[in-house]
Scaffold this motif. Structure first.
Motif, PDB file in Angstrom:
ATOM      1  N   ASP A   1     -24.866  60.942  22.868  1.00 44.17           N
ATOM      2  CA  ASP A   1     -23.809  60.259  22.076  1.00 44.17           C
ATOM      3  C   ASP A   1     -23.520  58.942  22.332  1.00 44.17           C
ATOM      4  O   ASP A   1     -23.595  58.128  21.307  1.00 44.17           O
ATOM      5  N   PHE A   2     -23.406  58.586  23.463  1.00 44.90           N
ATOM      6  CA  PHE A   2     -23.112  57.205  24.048  1.00 44.90           C
ATOM      7  C   PHE A   2     -23.917  57.029  25.195  1.00 44.90           C
ATOM      8  O   PHE A   2     -23.641  57.877  26.255  1.00 44.90           O
ATOM      9  N   VAL A   3     -24.251  55.765  25.197  1.00 46.54           N
ATOM     10  CA  VAL A   3     -25.256  55.420  26.385  1.00 46.54           C
ATOM     11  C   VAL A   3     -24.723  54.016  27.042  1.00 46.54           C
ATOM     12  O   VAL A   3     -24.983  53.161  26.287  1.00 46.54           O
ATOM     13  N   CYS A   4     -24.677  53.910  28.491  1.00 50.38           N
ATOM     14  CA  CYS A   4     -24.630  52.635  29.119  1.00 50.38           C
ATOM     15  C   CYS A   4     -25.822  52.650  29.967  1.00 50.38           C
ATOM     16  O   CYS A   4     -25.748  53.228  31.022  1.00 50.38           O
ATOM     17  N   GLU A   5     -26.710  51.842  29.657  1.00 49.68           N
ATOM     18  CA  GLU A   5     -28.177  51.802  30.353  1.00 49.68           C
ATOM     19  C   GLU A   5     -27.873  51.023  31.671  1.00 49.68           C
ATOM     20  O   GLU A   5     -28.471  51.225  32.671  1.00 49.68           O
ATOM     21  N   GLN A   6     -26.814  49.889  31.584  1.00 52.14           N
ATOM     22  CA  GLN A   6     -26.604  49.055  32.743  1.00 52.14           C
ATOM     23  C   GLN A   6     -26.099  50.140  34.064  1.00 52.14           C
ATOM     24  O   GLN A   6     -26.680  50.157  35.247  1.00 52.14           O
TER      25      GLN A   6
END
Length: 114
Positions: free
Chosen positions: A47-52
């Motif tokens: 759904d929502f991804v923060c790669e950092q």
């Protein structure tokens, strides 16, 4: 349908909870972290991804009821790709968006090491 087209379709048919959360996290609004929506990862769409921070935020609505085993396997698969996975019920996001954002920000800071 290819992954890009499917991701685009998912972004265009967001639930109210997804729209609410996207408003909170888009454009580096949450602690300066960048999020993407409906990102293909290992055969799934997160759904929502923060790669950092290697963090995935999943929202669970009515469609997830009775699918707890599937969701647990999906979470395990995403974790094997090196992500931490946070899950929130749609009702929680809609009733307490600020508290949800605070929980996500805490996880982002933990992932970053402080």
């Amino acid at each position: 349908m290819d992954a890009t087209a499917n991701a685009r379709r998912l972004r265009q048919s967001q639930t109210l909870a997804e729209k609410t959360l996207w408003t909170l996290v888009r454009a580096h609004r949450l602690g300066g972290f960048k999020f993407r929506r409906q990102t293909p990862i290992g055969g799934y769409f997160a759904d929502f991804v923060c790669e950092q921070a290697r963090l995935i935020v999943e929202l669970d609505g009515a469609a997830h009821e009775g699918r707890e085993d599937y969701d647990a396997r999906r979470t395990e698969a995403l974790e094997r790709f090196g992500y931490a996975v946070l899950r929130f019920r749609n009702e929680r996001v809609l009733a307490d968006p600020g508290g949800t954002a605070d929980d996500i920000l805490a996880a982002l800071r933990d992932a970053r090491g402080g």
